[in-house]
Design a protein around this motif. Structure first.
Motif, PDB file in Angstrom:
ATOM      1  N   ALA A 243     -25.783   1.271 -49.856  1.00 51.47           N
ATOM      2  CA  ALA A 243     -26.776   0.611 -49.003  1.00 51.47           C
ATOM      3  C   ALA A 243     -27.611   1.643 -48.264  1.00 51.47           C
ATOM      4  O   ALA A 243     -27.067   2.612 -47.721  1.00 51.47           O
ATOM      5  N   PRO A 244     -28.938   1.471 -48.214  1.00 44.28           N
ATOM      6  CA  PRO A 244     -29.758   2.393 -47.417  1.00 44.28           C
ATOM      7  C   PRO A 244     -29.403   2.258 -45.935  1.00 44.28           C
ATOM      8  O   PRO A 244     -29.155   1.151 -45.456  1.00 44.28           O
ATOM      9  N   TRP A 245     -29.393   3.370 -45.223  1.00 40.15           N
ATOM     10  CA  TRP A 245     -29.078   3.283 -43.803  1.00 40.15           C
ATOM     11  C   TRP A 245     -29.807   4.356 -43.013  1.00 40.15           C
ATOM     12  O   TRP A 245     -30.197   5.391 -43.539  1.00 40.15           O
ATOM     13  N   THR A 246     -29.984   4.042 -41.739  1.00 40.78           N
ATOM     14  CA  THR A 246     -30.602   4.941 -40.775  1.00 40.78           C
ATOM     15  C   THR A 246     -29.677   5.031 -39.573  1.00 40.78           C
ATOM     16  O   THR A 246     -29.191   4.008 -39.091  1.00 40.78           O
ATOM     17  N   GLY A 247     -29.426   6.236 -39.116  1.00 35.34           N
ATOM     18  CA  GLY A 247     -28.635   6.405 -37.910  1.00 35.34           C
ATOM     19  C   GLY A 247     -29.456   7.092 -36.834  1.00 35.34           C
ATOM     20  O   GLY A 247     -30.153   8.062 -37.127  1.00 35.34           O
ATOM     21  N   PHE A 248     -29.396   6.591 -35.610  1.00 35.30           N
ATOM     22  CA  PHE A 248     -30.174   7.235 -34.549  1.00 35.30           C
ATOM     23  C   PHE A 248     -29.470   7.108 -33.205  1.00 35.30           C
ATOM     24  O   PHE A 248     -28.654   6.221 -32.979  1.00 35.30           O
ATOM     25  N   GLY A 249     -29.789   8.033 -32.326  1.00 38.14           N
ATOM     26  CA  GLY A 249     -29.252   8.024 -30.978  1.00 38.14           C
ATOM     27  C   GLY A 249     -30.334   7.731 -29.970  1.00 38.14           C
ATOM     28  O   GLY A 249     -31.508   8.014 -30.188  1.00 38.14           O
ATOM     29  N   VAL A 250     -29.935   7.156 -28.854  1.00 35.08           N
ATOM     30  CA  VAL A 250     -30.893   6.838 -27.805  1.00 35.08           C
ATOM     31  C   VAL A 250     -30.950   7.990 -26.803  1.00 35.08           C
ATOM     32  O   VAL A 250     -29.997   8.752 -26.644  1.00 35.08           O
ATOM     33  N   SER A 251     -32.099   8.117 -26.165  1.00 29.15           N
ATOM     34  CA  SER A 251     -32.328   9.102 -25.106  1.00 29.15           C
ATOM     35  C   SER A 251     -32.050  10.524 -25.611  1.00 29.15           C
ATOM     36  O   SER A 251     -32.552  10.912 -26.664  1.00 29.15           O
ATOM     37  N   ARG A 252     -31.247  11.281 -24.885  1.00 32.67           N
ATOM     38  CA  ARG A 252     -31.026  12.688 -25.231  1.00 32.67           C
ATOM     39  C   ARG A 252     -30.296  12.876 -26.553  1.00 32.67           C
ATOM     40  O   ARG A 252     -30.211  13.992 -27.075  1.00 32.67           O
ATOM     41  N   HIS A 253     -29.763  11.801 -27.104  1.00 30.92           N
ATOM     42  CA  HIS A 253     -29.026  11.892 -28.358  1.00 30.92           C
ATOM     43  C   HIS A 253     -29.929  11.745 -29.585  1.00 30.92           C
ATOM     44  O   HIS A 253     -29.431  11.797 -30.712  1.00 30.92           O
ATOM     45  N   SER A 254     -31.224  11.586 -29.385  1.00 30.87           N
ATOM     46  CA  SER A 254     -32.103  11.238 -30.498  1.00 30.87           C
ATOM     47  C   SER A 254     -32.055  12.253 -31.641  1.00 30.87           C
ATOM     48  O   SER A 254     -31.693  11.910 -32.778  1.00 30.87           O
ATOM     49  N   PHE A 255     -32.424  13.484 -31.380  1.00 35.92           N
ATOM     50  CA  PHE A 255     -32.477  14.459 -32.475  1.00 35.92           C
ATOM     51  C   PHE A 255     -31.098  14.942 -32.933  1.00 35.92           C
ATOM     52  O   PHE A 255     -30.898  15.162 -34.135  1.00 35.92           O
ATOM     53  N   PRO A 256     -30.108  15.117 -32.031  1.00 35.32           N
ATOM     54  CA  PRO A 256     -28.770  15.435 -32.540  1.00 35.32           C
ATOM     55  C   PRO A 256     -28.235  14.394 -33.527  1.00 35.32           C
ATOM     56  O   PRO A 256     -27.655  14.735 -34.557  1.00 35.32           O
ATOM     57  N   MET A 257     -28.452  13.102 -33.232  1.00 33.32           N
ATOM     58  CA  MET A 257     -27.980  12.064 -34.149  1.00 33.32           C
ATOM     59  C   MET A 257     -28.867  11.965 -35.385  1.00 33.32           C
ATOM     60  O   MET A 257     -28.393  11.620 -36.473  1.00 33.32           O
ATOM     61  N   ALA A 258     -30.153  12.283 -35.243  1.00 29.34           N
ATOM     62  CA  ALA A 258     -31.029  12.326 -36.419  1.00 29.34           C
ATOM     63  C   ALA A 258     -30.518  13.356 -37.417  1.00 29.34           C
ATOM     64  O   ALA A 258     -30.471  13.115 -38.631  1.00 29.34           O
ATOM     65  N   ALA A 259     -30.114  14.519 -36.912  1.00 24.72           N
ATOM     66  CA  ALA A 259     -29.579  15.563 -37.785  1.00 24.72           C
ATOM     67  C   ALA A 259     -28.291  15.099 -38.457  1.00 24.72           C
ATOM     68  O   ALA A 259     -28.085  15.327 -39.660  1.00 24.72           O
ATOM     69  N   GLN A 260     -27.417  14.440 -37.703  1.00 21.00           N
ATOM     70  CA  GLN A 260     -26.178  13.929 -38.289  1.00 21.00           C
ATOM     71  C   GLN A 260     -26.469  12.942 -39.411  1.00 21.00           C
ATOM     72  O   GLN A 260     -25.842  12.974 -40.476  1.00 21.00           O
ATOM     73  N   ALA A 261     -27.422  12.038 -39.175  1.00 20.84           N
ATOM     74  CA  ALA A 261     -27.755  11.037 -40.188  1.00 20.84           C
ATOM     75  C   ALA A 261     -28.238  11.698 -41.476  1.00 20.84           C
ATOM     76  O   ALA A 261     -27.818  11.334 -42.577  1.00 20.84           O
ATOM     77  N   VAL A 262     -29.124  12.673 -41.344  1.00 20.82           N
ATOM     78  CA  VAL A 262     -29.661  13.347 -42.522  1.00 20.82           C
ATOM     79  C   VAL A 262     -28.556  14.069 -43.280  1.00 20.82           C
ATOM     80  O   VAL A 262     -28.464  13.989 -44.510  1.00 20.82           O
ATOM     81  N   LEU A 263     -27.686  14.760 -42.569  1.00 18.63           N
ATOM     82  CA  LEU A 263     -26.603  15.507 -43.211  1.00 18.63           C
ATOM     83  C   LEU A 263     -25.623  14.593 -43.936  1.00 18.63           C
ATOM     84  O   LEU A 263     -24.985  14.996 -44.917  1.00 18.63           O
ATOM     85  N   LEU A 264     -25.499  13.355 -43.475  1.00 24.15           N
ATOM     86  CA  LEU A 264     -24.560  12.411 -44.080  1.00 24.15           C
ATOM     87  C   LEU A 264     -25.209  11.541 -45.153  1.00 24.15           C
ATOM     88  O   LEU A 264     -24.583  10.617 -45.657  1.00 24.15           O
ATOM     89  N   GLY A 265     -26.466  11.831 -45.493  1.00 28.65           N
ATOM     90  CA  GLY A 265     -27.114  11.075 -46.558  1.00 28.65           C
ATOM     91  C   GLY A 265     -27.899   9.873 -46.083  1.00 28.65           C
ATOM     92  O   GLY A 265     -28.325   9.049 -46.906  1.00 28.65           O
TER      93      GLY A 265
END
Length: 291
Positions: free
Chosen positions: A215-237
């Motif tokens: 399934a296609p998915w997007t992971g994101f963090g709110v506030s100060r977590h935005s780019f750290p969680m963006a990186a995690q999402a990309v690394l996990l596919g």
């Protein structure tokens, strides 16, 4: 990592307006921010609308029509993903806990989807959480979400399933089993709300492992977590979401000039991790969307 990563830009959201000189809320400004974000590399634009005078969140059909019309007049390719979130907020009365208090906003399925049925965008979000959220309770019970899910599909719109906490994945399984959400529905993981999934690598991995394989998915963090969680999402596919709905900062102490600025940072992040950005047409193919 996936072969290609698509970027969603959430340009304005429905939270209180942050302290930023260029935060968009007028229809023309929201549309121009959306167009610039698409030009910068966002394949999907996630839309809320606001009152043009006060900036408070709006649920007016005419506001949705105006913003979508302004975007489509200049860009008929970018994927539009419009919110259905407003209308599920319950605030408890101080005098009687059995009665709703000020700030309650509860709509019927038909009212929550009025703009979706009218405009028929490519996609719409479908929040399926019932939890404490932003001082109240978000209530999305099975009868309501089942009805909304069928109505969205009947309109030819693809729902993106918004998961805020662990139980949402079980609920999504049940909804999918009875056809209330389609088998090809993409998922979005919202990490970092106070009582929801935490903004951690472990929570991102857990979330990825709960959805149907492929399934296609997007992971994101709110506030100060935005780019750290963006990186995690990309690394996990997974895929990336950025935008002023989630944060107005590129990093601590450094505000983004606009939504396009956040998208450019996202593009650069994917590039530095060795990935490639999906075009709009590639994203449509990944999601099974027709133009």
């Amino acid at each position: 990592m996936a072969d290609k990563t698509f970027i969603t830009c959430a340009v304005t959201g429905s939270s209180p307006i942050p302290n930023h000189p260029n935060f968009p809320f007028r229809p023309d400004h929201v549309a121009s921010e959306a167009l610039a974000a698409a030009e910068a590399g966002a394949a999907i634009i996630h839309l809320h609308v606001r009152d043009r005078e006060t900036g408070v969140p709006s649920q007016a059909l005419d506001d949705y029509r105006e913003v979508v019309g302004l975007i489509r007049a200049k860009n008929d390719a970018v994927i539009l993903n419009v919110t259905t979130g407003p209308g599920c907020t319950w605030m408890q009365s101080d005098e009687d806990p059995a009665v709703c208090g000020p700030g309650t906003l509860m709509f019927t399925a038909e009212r929550r989807l009025e703009h979706i049925l009218d405009l028929k965008p490519d996609m719409c979000t479908l929040d399926i959480c019932t939890m404490q959220l932003w001082g109240g309770v978000a209530i999305n019970l099975d009868p309501m979400i089942t009805r909304m899910g069928h109505m969205i599909q009947d309109a030819g719109v693809l729902p993106e399933i918004e998961c805020f906490e662990a139980g949402d994945f079980v609920f999504a399984d049940d909804l999918m089993a009875k056809g209330a959400i389609p088998k090809n529905a993409p998922f979005s993981f919202v990490l970092g709300t106070k009582y929801g999934l935490p903004a951690t690598p472990e929570a991102m991995i857990y979330s990825k492992n709960q959805i149907p394989r492929g399934a296609p998915w997007t992971g994101f963090g709110v506030s100060r977590h935005s780019f750290p969680m963006a990186a995690q999402a990309v690394l996990l596919g997974g895929n990336m979401r950025v935008g002023f709905e989630d944060t107005v900062y590129l990093r601590r102490g450094q505000q983004a000039a606009d939504n396009a600025d956040l998208v450019r940072w996202g593009v650069d992040l994917v590039d530095r991790l060795g990935g490639d950005i999906a075009s709009v047409e590639e994203t449509r193919a990944m999601l099974g969307l027709k133009h």
